[in-house]
Design a protein around this motif. Structure first.
Motif, PDB file in Angstrom:
ATOM      1  N   LYS A  71       0.889  -1.216  -0.095  1.00  6.76           N
ATOM      2  CA  LYS A  71       0.045   0.030  -0.117  1.00  6.76           C
ATOM      3  C   LYS A  71       0.748   1.252   0.101  1.00  6.76           C
ATOM      4  CE  LYS A  71      -3.784  -1.918   2.604  1.00  6.76           C
ATOM      5  NZ  LYS A  71      -4.682  -1.775   3.486  1.00  6.76           N
ATOM      6  N   SER A  72       0.206   2.082  -0.609  1.00  3.25           N
ATOM      7  CA  SER A  72       1.035   3.452  -0.833  1.00  3.25           C
ATOM      8  C   SER A  72       1.288   3.923   0.714  1.00  3.25           C
ATOM      9  CB  SER A  72       0.518   4.419  -1.505  1.00  3.25           C
ATOM     10  OG  SER A  72       1.007   5.675  -1.413  1.00  3.25           O
ATOM     11  N   THR A  73       2.483   4.433   1.043  1.00  5.53           N
ATOM     12  CA  THR A  73       2.844   5.128   2.673  1.00  5.53           C
ATOM     13  C   THR A  73       2.951   6.703   2.342  1.00  5.53           C
ATOM     14  OG1 THR A  73       5.008   4.417   2.509  1.00  5.53           O
ATOM     15  CG2 THR A  73       3.255   2.828   3.374  1.00  5.53           C
ATOM     16  N   ARG A  74       2.790   7.035   1.108  1.00  8.00           N
ATOM     17  CA  ARG A  74       3.012   8.530   0.802  1.00  8.00           C
ATOM     18  C   ARG A  74       1.739   9.283   1.626  1.00  8.00           C
ATOM     19  NH1 ARG A  74       2.758  10.352  -5.148  1.00  8.00           N
ATOM     20  NH2 ARG A  74       1.305   8.691  -5.141  1.00  8.00           N
ATOM     21  N   PRO A  75       2.491  10.490   2.087  1.00  5.61           N
ATOM     22  CA  PRO A  75       1.483  11.237   3.062  1.00  5.61           C
ATOM     23  C   PRO A  75       0.459  12.139   1.709  1.00  5.61           C
ATOM     24  CG  PRO A  75       3.761  11.992   3.227  1.00  5.61           C
ATOM     25  CD  PRO A  75       3.760  10.904   2.461  1.00  5.61           C
ATOM     26  N   THR A  76      -0.733  12.097   2.300  1.00  8.55           N
ATOM     27  CA  THR A  76      -1.630  12.824   1.368  1.00  8.55           C
ATOM     28  C   THR A  76      -1.797  14.272   1.655  1.00  8.55           C
ATOM     29  OG1 THR A  76      -3.281  12.361   2.857  1.00  8.55           O
ATOM     30  CG2 THR A  76      -2.993  10.633   1.042  1.00  8.55           C
ATOM     31  N   ARG A  77      -1.909  15.245   0.689  1.00 11.88           N
ATOM     32  CA  ARG A  77      -1.937  16.398   1.170  1.00 11.88           C
ATOM     33  C   ARG A  77      -3.322  16.936   1.107  1.00 11.88           C
ATOM     34  NH1 ARG A  77       2.217  18.757  -3.580  1.00 11.88           N
ATOM     35  NH2 ARG A  77       3.944  17.832  -2.842  1.00 11.88           N
ATOM     36  N   PRO A  78      -3.525  17.752   1.491  1.00 13.20           N
ATOM     37  CA  PRO A  78      -5.071  18.392   1.682  1.00 13.20           C
ATOM     38  C   PRO A  78      -5.454  18.910   0.242  1.00 13.20           C
ATOM     39  CG  PRO A  78      -3.974  19.621   3.257  1.00 13.20           C
ATOM     40  CD  PRO A  78      -2.894  18.529   2.629  1.00 13.20           C
TER      41      PRO A  78
END
Length: 81
Positions: A71-78
């Motif tokens: 799974k992607s562990t990249r932080p999401t941006r608002p």
């Protein structure tokens, strides 16, 4: 067509030179002219006498890291807007 001993004499090779020197020269000529590596008679004898010294190279293998399964562990941006 000339024989190899005639060519070697014309190039100044010593007729009494060791066979290994003659083999190395002929092997070099074949590699340079044809682009092919050959095994000389003395190399064949050496391989027959000491098969444990022969190195077996493995074929290249495609590496796989399984990134699609993680799974992607990249932080999401608002979202802005």
């Amino acid at each position: 067509m000339k024989k190899i001993d005639q060519l070697m004499a014309e190039l100044g090779f010593n007729k009494n030179a060791p066979d290994s020197v003659k083999e190395a020269f002929i092997k070099h000529l074949i590699k340079v002219s044809e682009g092919v590596n050959v095994v000389t008679p003395s190399e064949k004898r050496e391989m027959a006498q000491h098969p444990e010294k022969i190195v077996q190279f493995k074929l290249p293998e495609q590496m796989s890291f399984g990134f699609a399964d993680e799974k992607s562990t990249r932080p999401t941006r608002p979202k802005t807007g």
